[in-house]
Design a protein around this motif. Structure first.
Motif, PDB file in Angstrom:
ATOM      1  N   GLN A 370      18.431  33.403  11.953  1.00 36.80           N
ATOM      2  CA  GLN A 370      19.397  32.302  12.032  1.00 36.80           C
ATOM      3  C   GLN A 370      20.288  32.254  10.797  1.00 36.80           C
ATOM      4  OE1 GLN A 370      16.808  28.901  12.753  1.00 36.80           O
ATOM      5  NE2 GLN A 370      17.138  29.017  14.966  1.00 36.80           N
ATOM      6  N   LYS A 371      19.697  32.458   9.615  1.00 38.96           N
ATOM      7  CA  LYS A 371      20.491  32.470   8.381  1.00 38.96           C
ATOM      8  C   LYS A 371      21.493  33.617   8.386  1.00 38.96           C
ATOM      9  CE  LYS A 371      16.934  30.373   5.431  1.00 38.96           C
ATOM     10  NZ  LYS A 371      15.979  30.605   4.307  1.00 38.96           N
ATOM     11  N   ASN A 372      21.140  34.693   9.099  1.00 42.42           N
ATOM     12  CA  ASN A 372      22.013  35.869   9.164  1.00 42.42           C
ATOM     13  C   ASN A 372      22.970  35.807  10.348  1.00 42.42           C
ATOM     14  OD1 ASN A 372      22.258  38.390   7.575  1.00 42.42           O
ATOM     15  ND2 ASN A 372      21.943  39.401   9.552  1.00 42.42           N
ATOM     16  N   ASN A 373      22.915  34.696  11.103  1.00 40.84           N
ATOM     17  CA  ASN A 373      23.753  34.530  12.304  1.00 40.84           C
ATOM     18  C   ASN A 373      23.543  35.672  13.304  1.00 40.84           C
ATOM     19  OD1 ASN A 373      25.069  32.096  11.430  1.00 40.84           O
ATOM     20  ND2 ASN A 373      26.310  33.351  10.030  1.00 40.84           N
ATOM     21  N   SER A 374      22.284  36.093  13.440  1.00 46.64           N
ATOM     22  CA  SER A 374      21.949  37.183  14.363  1.00 46.64           C
ATOM     23  C   SER A 374      21.196  36.646  15.575  1.00 46.64           C
ATOM     24  CB  SER A 374      21.061  38.222  13.659  1.00 46.64           C
ATOM     25  OG  SER A 374      21.675  38.735  12.500  1.00 46.64           O
ATOM     26  N   ASN A 375      21.463  37.221  16.742  1.00 47.22           N
ATOM     27  CA  ASN A 375      20.667  36.917  17.935  1.00 47.22           C
ATOM     28  C   ASN A 375      19.337  37.663  17.843  1.00 47.22           C
ATOM     29  OD1 ASN A 375      22.834  35.440  19.170  1.00 47.22           O
ATOM     30  ND2 ASN A 375      23.759  37.403  19.720  1.00 47.22           N
ATOM     31  N   LEU A 376      18.243  36.943  18.033  1.00 51.67           N
ATOM     32  CA  LEU A 376      16.912  37.543  17.923  1.00 51.67           C
ATOM     33  C   LEU A 376      16.244  37.604  19.289  1.00 51.67           C
ATOM     34  CD1 LEU A 376      14.444  38.564  16.259  1.00 51.67           C
ATOM     35  CD2 LEU A 376      13.801  36.146  15.969  1.00 51.67           C
ATOM     36  N   TYR A 377      15.710  38.768  19.647  1.00 49.87           N
ATOM     37  CA  TYR A 377      14.985  38.955  20.910  1.00 49.87           C
ATOM     38  C   TYR A 377      13.597  39.524  20.608  1.00 49.87           C
ATOM     39  CZ  TYR A 377      19.735  38.711  22.825  1.00 49.87           C
ATOM     40  OH  TYR A 377      21.020  38.325  23.138  1.00 49.87           O
ATOM     41  N   PHE A 378      12.592  38.921  21.207  1.00 49.11           N
ATOM     42  CA  PHE A 378      11.220  39.419  21.076  1.00 49.11           C
ATOM     43  C   PHE A 378      10.928  40.289  22.298  1.00 49.11           C
ATOM     44  CE2 PHE A 378       6.649  39.394  21.570  1.00 49.11           C
ATOM     45  CZ  PHE A 378       6.166  39.451  20.263  1.00 49.11           C
ATOM     46  N   VAL A 379      10.625  41.571  22.062  1.00 50.14           N
ATOM     47  CA  VAL A 379      10.466  42.539  23.147  1.00 50.14           C
ATOM     48  C   VAL A 379       9.004  42.986  23.218  1.00 50.14           C
ATOM     49  CG1 VAL A 379      11.306  44.693  24.130  1.00 50.14           C
ATOM     50  CG2 VAL A 379      12.826  43.309  22.677  1.00 50.14           C
ATOM     51  N   TYR A 380       8.321  42.600  24.290  1.00 50.80           N
ATOM     52  CA  TYR A 380       6.892  42.908  24.451  1.00 50.80           C
ATOM     53  C   TYR A 380       6.746  44.270  25.117  1.00 50.80           C
ATOM     54  CZ  TYR A 380       1.916  41.966  25.171  1.00 50.80           C
ATOM     55  OH  TYR A 380       0.540  42.009  25.128  1.00 50.80           O
ATOM     56  N   MET A 381       6.162  45.232  24.367  1.00 43.34           N
ATOM     57  CA  MET A 381       6.052  46.620  24.818  1.00 43.34           C
ATOM     58  C   MET A 381       4.646  46.891  25.339  1.00 43.34           C
ATOM     59  SD  MET A 381       9.138  47.749  23.843  1.00 43.34           S
ATOM     60  CE  MET A 381       9.254  49.462  23.317  1.00 43.34           C
ATOM     61  N   PRO A 382       4.490  47.191  26.633  1.00 44.56           N
ATOM     62  CA  PRO A 382       3.155  47.411  27.213  1.00 44.56           C
ATOM     63  C   PRO A 382       2.571  48.757  26.799  1.00 44.56           C
ATOM     64  CG  PRO A 382       4.830  47.852  28.851  1.00 44.56           C
ATOM     65  CD  PRO A 382       5.559  47.326  27.639  1.00 44.56           C
ATOM     66  N   GLU A 383       1.231  48.837  26.804  1.00 44.38           N
ATOM     67  CA  GLU A 383       0.560  50.088  26.460  1.00 44.38           C
ATOM     68  C   GLU A 383      -0.059  50.724  27.700  1.00 44.38           C
ATOM     69  OE1 GLU A 383      -3.046  50.583  25.844  1.00 44.38           O
ATOM     70  OE2 GLU A 383      -3.789  48.565  26.173  1.00 44.38           O
ATOM     71  N   TYR A 384      -0.474  51.939  27.552  1.00 41.07           N
ATOM     72  CA  TYR A 384      -0.920  52.776  28.669  1.00 41.07           C
ATOM     73  C   TYR A 384      -2.051  52.136  29.478  1.00 41.07           C
ATOM     74  CZ  TYR A 384      -2.601  56.997  31.082  1.00 41.07           C
ATOM     75  OH  TYR A 384      -2.988  57.898  32.030  1.00 41.07           O
ATOM     76  N   ASN A 385      -3.037  51.575  28.801  1.00 42.54           N
ATOM     77  CA  ASN A 385      -4.221  51.054  29.492  1.00 42.54           C
ATOM     78  C   ASN A 385      -3.918  49.897  30.433  1.00 42.54           C
ATOM     79  OD1 ASN A 385      -6.002  52.902  28.382  1.00 42.54           O
ATOM     80  ND2 ASN A 385      -6.384  51.642  26.583  1.00 42.54           N
ATOM     81  N   ARG A 386      -2.776  49.261  30.252  1.00 43.03           N
ATOM     82  CA  ARG A 386      -2.373  48.182  31.162  1.00 43.03           C
ATOM     83  C   ARG A 386      -2.310  48.688  32.603  1.00 43.03           C
ATOM     84  NH1 ARG A 386       1.491  43.608  31.755  1.00 43.03           N
ATOM     85  NH2 ARG A 386       1.308  43.155  29.540  1.00 43.03           N
TER      86      ARG A 386
END
Length: 453
Positions: A370-386
């Motif tokens: 927010q201080k950097n005026n950047s859009n932040l996205y949290f990206v959940y990366m699945p693993e093989y065992n799923r």
């Protein structure tokens, strides 16, 4: 015979006390009582073993002899099953390797590269004086603690060819930028950065060469600038510290790539570093690493030389790890766990204390963006065992709830990419355990580009 019985009785008593103590530590200290349903069986078993050990001192004559024989026979039988399961898993792994070799030969006409990183380094160093073996921040925590270093590097050696890993049949080699990350150096000259990728090996581009990593694919798809700050083995605390040190002033979009496999657990190791803990304790703390790249290069080269010397020791450590797992009957317990009722299944999420640390880190990340005026996205990366049987989504739900509570947009790569595939495993190398392959990375980059448009 009396002496043998005496030794056996004392040994059982000592072992039972050790097991009770260990089970108590795991259930009440490490897990803080959060997983009592799972450890109930181990509590009952360890206490029963203790009672049995005490009773051994009371029994006399043939009854004691027969009981000792029964106990020894039972233990031998269980460990024979463990030996069989280990043998079976090694046969399966060998078949996987042979299948990889065949597929790679059929697809490319080349032989699968079976060399390790140091063998590749020794083969290439005479032709390429500017080549090194990768060294990863989290793996060096003990070194910096023991040597009382005054700073903690969060990247690798700058402007070098860095040997990384092999899962696709060839050894991948990163070409690092001025700060030791996997980027064309010119990306740092842009006044505005459209995309910044932060994370662990999946962000760095594990086991593929450019332009097949996510960040390179983003550049290709968008025809815009993108910076990759990912590094293998990183967890949330190191990733936050990396953002603090290297985040350019004008970044439009930040993609925080979260690895389902081990990111929460990594926090525990990262907090062992006195320097890394300062990022968590003081929002204004900085090491000013951008100005210390020459020192980072020198100390990282020193670490790599030590790693080359320790290669045999690492092999010994791996053997000790296998022996430890054998003693703990890891294979047998894994099989038995599948048949436990759901409430007694081992939970996959990290202890509450690590969840709290994770939440604190992500709040700091959001504030920084927010201080950097950047859009932040949290990206959940699945693993093989799923994508195998008996997937437990506890970790996914815990992480998603934390991110939603903080108010960061949550991107579920399983839903956006893998669920749309008839065979999700085709996005992994040879459909086998590992990181993603080039096709997997490209599909993820397409999703991230569309989200940020």
């Amino acid at each position: 015979m009396y002496l043998i019985k005496k030794i056996f009785s004392v040994s059982c008593l000592v072992l039972s006390i050790f097991i009770i103590t260990y089970v108590f530590y795991k259930s009440q200290i490490y897990w803080n009582g959060e997983n009592n349903s799972y450890y109930l069986f181990y509590h009952v078993a360890s206490i029963s073993f203790f009672i049995f050990s005490v009773l051994l001192f009371l029994l006399k004559g043939e009854a004691k002899t027969y009981l000792i024989i029964m106990v020894i026979s039972s233990f031998l039988s269980i460990y024979l099953v463990e030996v069989y399961l280990i043998y079976k898993s090694e046969i399966i792994e060998q078949k996987r390797i042979e299948l990889k070799k065949k597929i790679y030969k059929d697809q490319t006409g080349d032989d699968y590269d079976t060399r390790d990183v140091f063998e590749v380094y020794n083969n290439l160093k005479d032709k390429d004086k500017n080549i090194v073996v990768g060294s990863y921040p989290r793996a060096n925590i003990n070194y910096f603690n023991q040597n009382n270093e005054i700073f903690f590097p969060l990247s690798g050696i700058s402007n070098t060819d860095t040997i990384y890993c092999n899962e696709n049949g060839y050894m991948s080699i990163d070409q690092t930028d001025r700060f030791g990350f996997n980027n064309p150096d010119k990306e740092w000259d842009s006044k505005v950065i459209d995309y910044l990728i932060i994370g662990d090996s999946l962000a760095q581009g594990a086991c593929v060469n450019r332009p097949n990593d996510i960040t390179s694919a983003m550049r290709s798809i968008s025809n815009k600038n993108a910076i990759n700050l990912g590094y293998g083995g990183n967890g949330p605390l190191i990733e936050y510290a990396t953002l603090k040190e290297y985040l350019p002033p004008k970044v439009k979009n930040i993609f925080w790539l979260y690895s389902e496999w081990n990111d929460l657990e990594n926090i525990e190791t990262e907090k062992q570093s006195k320097i890394l803990k300062k990022y968590l304790q003081d929002e204004n703390f900085s090491q000013n690493l951008k100005s210390k790249q020459s020192e980072i290069n020198k100390i990282t080269l020193k670490i790599i030389e030590k790693e080359k010397e320790k290669k045999i020791d690492l092999s010994k450590n791996f053997q000790l790890f296998k022996i430890k797992n054998f003693i703990k009957l890891r294979k047998v317990r894994t099989v038995l766990n599948k048949y436990l009722p759901e409430e007694y299944q081992p939970k996959l999420q990290a202890p509450k204390k690590l969840q709290d640390d994770f939440k604190k880190i992500m709040i700091l990340v959001k504030n920084l963006a927010q201080k950097n005026n950047s859009n932040l996205y949290f990206v959940y990366m699945p693993e093989y065992n799923r994508y195998l049987d008996n997937y437990n989504e506890d970790t996914f739900l815990v992480v998603k709830n934390i991110i939603n509570e903080i108010g960061i947009p949550f991107v579920d790569i399983n839903k956006e990419v893998f669920e749309k595939e008839k065979n999700p495993l085709k996005l992994f190398p040879f459909e086998m355990p590992g990181h993603y392959n080039s096709e997997g990375y490209k599909k993820i980059s397409n999703v991230l580009y569309k989200i940020s448009r």
